[in-house]
Design an enzyme around this catalytic site. Structure first.
Site, PDB file in Angstrom:
ATOM      1  N   PRO A 294       0.832  -1.209   0.000  1.00 49.16           N
ATOM      2  CA  PRO A 294       0.000   0.000   0.000  1.00 49.16           C
ATOM      3  C   PRO A 294       0.867   1.260   0.000  1.00 49.16           C
ATOM      4  O   PRO A 294       1.958   1.299   0.573  1.00 49.16           O
ATOM      5  CB  PRO A 294      -0.795  -0.106   1.310  1.00 49.16           C
ATOM      6  CG  PRO A 294      -0.067  -1.073   2.168  1.00 49.16           C
ATOM      7  CD  PRO A 294       0.783  -1.931   1.273  1.00 49.16           C
ATOM      8  N   HIS A 295       0.373   2.289  -0.670  1.00 46.32           N
ATOM      9  CA  HIS A 295       1.086   3.553  -0.714  1.00 46.32           C
ATOM     10  C   HIS A 295       0.139   4.598  -1.284  1.00 46.32           C
ATOM     11  O   HIS A 295      -0.891   4.258  -1.856  1.00 46.32           O
ATOM     12  CB  HIS A 295       2.340   3.465  -1.583  1.00 46.32           C
ATOM     13  CG  HIS A 295       2.078   2.942  -2.960  1.00 46.32           C
ATOM     14  ND1 HIS A 295       1.859   1.618  -3.228  1.00 46.32           N
ATOM     15  CD2 HIS A 295       1.960   3.569  -4.155  1.00 46.32           C
ATOM     16  CE1 HIS A 295       1.638   1.453  -4.528  1.00 46.32           C
ATOM     17  NE2 HIS A 295       1.687   2.628  -5.106  1.00 46.32           N
ATOM     18  N   SER A 296       0.481   5.868  -1.111  1.00 44.77           N
ATOM     19  CA  SER A 296      -0.286   6.923  -1.748  1.00 44.77           C
ATOM     20  C   SER A 296       0.691   7.995  -2.209  1.00 44.77           C
ATOM     21  O   SER A 296       1.904   7.785  -2.182  1.00 44.77           O
ATOM     22  CB  SER A 296      -1.354   7.462  -0.785  1.00 44.77           C
ATOM     23  OG  SER A 296      -2.272   8.262  -1.496  1.00 44.77           O
TER      24      SER A 296
END
Lengths: 166, 95
Positions: free
Chosen positions: A75-77
């Site tokens: 996960p990352h943004s």
């Protein structure tokens, strides 16, 4: 270790500090799992709290594309969603969790990442990628990471420092 | 020069990992590295007229079908043989 390996290991240790590693994490669902990884980054000053919500929303928006290989979620943004420092956090789940990705579910390992700019940490991601690719191709559901006895051991595995394994 | 663009939501993460596997898969297939280059991008910036092949995970593919270049999808960004099987024939067809 060669000098280059040492530099890589040191680089990864700056991003994936022992405080950003947690084993045996219980997550009721994928949001819980992502939240657990995100909270490690918040607690250690790598991201603002809103980054955790942003990671979850990007999965809701794009679908579970972050399950990039069987058993592994990344996960990352974006940096503008509250990144303070480049970092990794690692959550080893107590029991596997479905993310809705037919090909690669269920997830055992959540490796979250934050980057201040997309180019800033390409070397670190590349070196982790080599270790991840090796673990992925072993086909044993990430057993070395799941069986790691300490954050240092897990960091050693991900930075390709084989000495810690023996 | 054949331009291959790997794409994901943010332009870092899965697209970068897929680009690394793609480069190795093409090299293993004996394709001359000087005839192709692999770039990474996010969904917002990936739609460019100079791209010859898009490489992405299945979630993004439907939105990319209208972009005018073949879209190759993969499920496992580390699996060079999956990427090779799907990407190499398309690259060869453009050589």
């Amino acid at each position: 270790m060669t000098q280059k390996q040492e530099a890589t290991f040191a680089g990864i240790r700056k991003l994936l500090t022992p405080e950003r590693v947690r084993f045996g994490v219980q997550a009721a669902d994928w949001r819980d799992a992502v939240r657990a990884a995100g909270e490690l980054m918040v607690e250690t000053g790598a991201v603002e709290p809103r980054y955790v919500g942003a990671m979850i929303r990007s999965c809701e928006h794009f679908g579970p594309y972050i399950v990039i290989a069987p058993g592994l979620a990344l996960p990352h943004s974006r940096s503008e969603d509250g990144v303070i420092q480049d970092s990794f956090s690692l959550v080893v789940l107590d029991s596997p969790v479905e993310f809705g990705n037919d090909a690669n579910d269920p997830v055992h390992i959540v490796l979250a990442l934050s980057a201040r700019d997309p180019n800033g940490h390409i070397e670190q991601l590349r070196s982790v990628a080599t270790s991840l690719a090796k673990l992925a191709s072993a086909g044993d559901d990430w057993r070395p990471l799941r069986d790691a006895t300490s954050p240092e051991a897990a960091i050693g595995i991900l930075s390709g420092n084989e000495e810690d394994e023996q | 020069m054949i331009t291959i663009m790997t794409v994901c939501g943010m332009g870092l993460g899965s697209s970068l990992l897929a680009s690394m596997s793609a480069e190795r898969a093409l090299k293993d297939a004996g394709i001359d590295p000087s005839v192709f280059r692999v770039e990474t991008s996010d969904m917002g910036s990936a739609n460019r007229p100079d791209v010859d092949i898009y490489l992405t995970t299945t979630e993004f593919a439907p939105d990319m079908q209208q972009w005018g270049a073949p879209v190759v999808t993969v499920t496992n960004v580390f699996d060079e043989s999956e990427i090779g099987e799907r990407l190499v024939p398309v690259v060869r067809s453009l050589l």
